[in-house]
Structures are given as structure tokens and as C-alpha cells.
Design a protein around this motif. Sequence first.
Motif, mmCIF file in Angstrom:
data_model
loop_
_atom_site.group_PDB
_atom_site.id
_atom_site.type_symbol
_atom_site.label_atom_id
_atom_site.label_comp_id
_atom_site.label_asym_id
_atom_site.label_seq_id
_atom_site.Cartn_x
_atom_site.Cartn_y
_atom_site.Cartn_z
ATOM 1 N N ASP A 113 32.221 37.027 37.891
ATOM 2 C CA ASP A 113 32.257 37.156 36.440
ATOM 3 C C ASP A 113 31.688 35.924 35.752
ATOM 4 O O ASP A 113 30.995 36.016 34.732
ATOM 5 C CB ASP A 113 33.689 37.406 35.979
ATOM 6 C CG ASP A 113 33.819 37.572 34.473
ATOM 7 O OD1 ASP A 113 34.041 36.551 33.797
ATOM 8 O OD2 ASP A 113 33.681 38.706 33.984
ATOM 9 N N CYS A 149 51.168 47.440 30.887
ATOM 10 C CA CYS A 149 49.730 47.234 30.623
ATOM 11 C C CYS A 149 48.823 48.031 31.547
ATOM 12 O O CYS A 149 48.244 49.016 31.125
ATOM 13 C CB CYS A 149 49.377 45.750 30.671
ATOM 14 S SG CYS A 149 50.214 44.801 29.390
ATOM 15 N N ALA A 150 48.657 47.590 32.769
ATOM 16 C CA ALA A 150 47.713 48.247 33.674
ATOM 17 C C ALA A 150 48.195 49.659 33.994
ATOM 18 O O ALA A 150 49.386 49.895 34.183
ATOM 19 C CB ALA A 150 47.544 47.439 34.955
ATOM 20 N N ASP A 275 43.418 41.241 29.937
ATOM 21 C CA ASP A 275 42.833 42.578 30.043
ATOM 22 C C ASP A 275 41.574 42.564 30.902
ATOM 23 O O ASP A 275 41.301 43.519 31.639
ATOM 24 C CB ASP A 275 42.500 43.118 28.650
ATOM 25 C CG ASP A 275 43.737 43.652 27.930
ATOM 26 O OD1 ASP A 275 44.783 43.790 28.589
ATOM 27 O OD2 ASP A 275 43.649 43.925 26.718
ATOM 28 N N THR A 276 40.798 41.490 30.793
ATOM 29 C CA THR A 276 39.601 41.368 31.627
ATOM 30 C C THR A 276 39.983 41.335 33.106
ATOM 31 O O THR A 276 39.374 42.023 33.942
ATOM 32 C CB THR A 276 38.818 40.088 31.277
ATOM 33 O OG1 THR A 276 38.399 40.162 29.911
ATOM 34 C CG2 THR A 276 37.599 39.929 32.171
ATOM 35 N N LEU A 278 42.779 42.469 34.445
ATOM 36 C CA LEU A 278 43.342 43.754 34.844
ATOM 37 C C LEU A 278 42.246 44.775 35.134
ATOM 38 O O LEU A 278 42.370 45.603 36.036
ATOM 39 C CB LEU A 278 44.282 44.276 33.755
ATOM 40 C CG LEU A 278 45.550 43.455 33.492
ATOM 41 C CD1 LEU A 278 46.398 44.115 32.417
ATOM 42 C CD2 LEU A 278 46.346 43.269 34.759
ATOM 43 N N GLY A 279 41.175 44.703 34.350
ATOM 44 C CA GLY A 279 40.039 45.589 34.620
ATOM 45 C C GLY A 279 39.402 45.287 35.968
ATOM 46 O O GLY A 279 39.052 46.208 36.719
ATOM 47 N N LEU A 280 39.248 44.004 36.279
ATOM 48 C CA LEU A 280 38.697 43.610 37.578
ATOM 49 C C LEU A 280 39.638 44.025 38.711
ATOM 50 O O LEU A 280 39.189 44.450 39.781
ATOM 51 C CB LEU A 280 38.468 42.101 37.613
ATOM 52 C CG LEU A 280 37.422 41.541 36.647
ATOM 53 C CD1 LEU A 280 37.378 40.020 36.742
ATOM 54 C CD2 LEU A 280 36.039 42.126 36.932
ATOM 55 N N ARG A 282 41.705 46.568 38.730
ATOM 56 C CA ARG A 282 41.610 48.022 38.916
ATOM 57 C C ARG A 282 40.402 48.366 39.786
ATOM 58 O O ARG A 282 40.508 49.163 40.730
ATOM 59 C CB ARG A 282 41.505 48.716 37.563
ATOM 60 C CG ARG A 282 41.391 50.230 37.664
ATOM 61 C CD ARG A 282 41.175 50.883 36.303
ATOM 62 N NE ARG A 282 41.025 52.310 36.450
ATOM 63 C CZ ARG A 282 42.026 53.182 36.417
ATOM 64 N NH1 ARG A 282 43.265 52.757 36.207
ATOM 65 N NH2 ARG A 282 41.814 54.472 36.569
ATOM 66 N N GLU A 283 39.260 47.755 39.490
ATOM 67 C CA GLU A 283 38.057 48.019 40.273
ATOM 68 C C GLU A 283 38.230 47.573 41.717
ATOM 69 O O GLU A 283 37.802 48.253 42.655
ATOM 70 C CB GLU A 283 36.865 47.304 39.636
ATOM 71 C CG GLU A 283 36.488 47.848 38.257
ATOM 72 C CD GLU A 283 35.375 47.039 37.610
ATOM 73 O OE1 GLU A 283 34.841 46.125 38.272
ATOM 74 O OE2 GLU A 283 35.044 47.310 36.443
ATOM 75 N N ASP A 300 46.893 56.565 39.689
ATOM 76 C CA ASP A 300 46.970 56.343 38.239
ATOM 77 C C ASP A 300 48.431 56.522 37.829
ATOM 78 O O ASP A 300 49.071 57.508 38.207
ATOM 79 C CB ASP A 300 46.096 57.355 37.492
ATOM 80 C CG ASP A 300 44.616 57.027 37.617
ATOM 81 O OD1 ASP A 300 44.249 55.897 37.266
ATOM 82 O OD2 ASP A 300 43.871 57.889 38.090
#
Length: 301
Positions: A113, A149-150, A275-276, A278-280, A282-283, A300
Motif C-alpha cells: 500500500d 465494523c468488519a 477502514d483501510t 480492514l479492507g486489506l 478482507r482481501e 460473510d
Amino acid sequence: MNFKQLEAFYWLSQFGNHRQTAEFLGLTQPAVSARIHSLEKDLGKTLIDRDAQGFVLTDQGLEVAEFAVQFLNLREAMMGRLQDKKKRRLTVGLAGMAALTWGPLLRDAADADGEIMLDIYSGSDLQLRGFVEAGTLDAAFTASGDRVCADFGVQYDVGWVAHPDVIAGRSLPMPPEELRALPLVLYPKTSPLFNPVAEYVEEMRDQPAPRHYGNSLATICDMVRKGYGASALALTALEQDIAAGRVVEIPATEPLPPLVVACTHANRARRKQVDTVLGLAREAALAWCAEHGRYASFTDL
């Protein structure tokens, strides 16, 4: 009361020895003693039982030691963030299973990132809960606690495993009474995996064989490999050993519930950065599960 007093007292509570504490802090023994006496005077409490044989904390001393570690953790977190002028340094706690599976992919994604410096704390749910309470972590992924959150988790299949010699000659599948008769390797009682297993084998009623305990997933896996006994584990931790025959999965008549690791803490004050991450995460979890679907699955929530 000041930070130096608390620091000296915390490390003395860990080492139980004035000389080692002084060497660790780069002080003299009299200086350590002076800080402890000063702290006791400021608090109006006796923290060390000086009449006991060896080093023993009083009840008040035990309580102060718990608070002291929180102060140390907060100071570490504060200094780390102040040193990062862009405030892009984040700390994420991962339960042992997550750290050993999709954790490396999260680390690599954060490195790629370019705008995030990610510090990862791996530990038990209890240890990570302490870091959350001390304000050290920006996010935490554990197997216990309320999901926040996630919107995803990783579900790990849990089953019984052992070195082949441990179950040699025994009939399969094994009911609880036969599993209870085996030597077992168990998680500490503070682990979310302990209670289901204890209930399964009626652990609190009867202990007909040796009981061994490991303080981490990696330690328990090594103990299983070395033949200490059978253990109930997230099977993906020993997937390669099972495939190679070094460890065997024990069929059981009563299954164990799966382990779900998900986000249970997020720092609201740094929500955008979190949030950034958490997005990483998840991926990373989705990619890892796609490659390791035998004993784990992305879910999910």
C-alpha cells in the motif's frame, strides 16, 4: 506518582529481582529500591511483602502491577504515533490462528500500500483483550467478543489430532469417553477453545490420563507432533503434517464447533485508517481461504 516509578515497579514484578530489574533499566539497585519506596509512599500502600520468603507482591501490589502494564502499553502506543507524523502507523492484533494463516498476506498488502506501516501483535484472545483495554491496538481479530465494523470472518474447522503412536491400536471413530482416556494437550483455561473441549471430555469431572497445557497454538502443535497427546485444534494449523502422515486426524463420534475469527475491536478515533486496514484484511482472508479450503472457509457475517 510518576511514570518512572511505575516502570520500575512493573519490571520488578516481572523479574522478581532487584538486580535484574536494575540491569534491564540501566539503573543501580538502590535507584530501583528508591523508586519503589517512593511509589509506595505516594500511594500510601505496601506493594511488596517484605516478610515473605522470596519476592512476593501484596494484593495491592498485584493490582498496581496490572495498571502499570496498561500505562506502559499506552506510552508505547503514544510514542509510536507521535513519531509517525503522517499518523499512518497502525497496530493490529491477530489471534494466533489468524497470524499463522492469512496474517502474512495482510502484512504484504500493507507493505504494498505504501501509506501504511502495520505493526502486528499476535497472541491469545485474553492477551489481545488486555492490549485493547490499554489502548495499544487499532484493530483486533479474535475468536471471542462482539463482532464490530468488519463484515467478514474466517471459519476454521476444529478436530482432534495426535501423533500416530498415541492412538495406535484403538478403534475409530472415538466417542468422548475414549478420547478422555487419552493423554491430552489442552489450551489454557482462558482460551475460547478450552471450554468446549473441557465439556466434550468432561474434563472437570475425571482425568484418567495425563493433561498437558500449551500457552500458544505453535507450542501445542509442536507438543502434538512430539507425541505428548491428542489435542482439539483448528485443523489447518497442522494441515501439512496431516497430509504427510506425521500427525493423524482422529475421527470422533461427536464433532466440535468451528472457530470463527473476526474483527472484535476497531479504533473509532482513527476510523479512516482502520477502514483501510480492514479492507486489506478482507482481501487477505478471502485470498488465503481460496487456496486453503480443506479446513477453513471465508464467511460473510
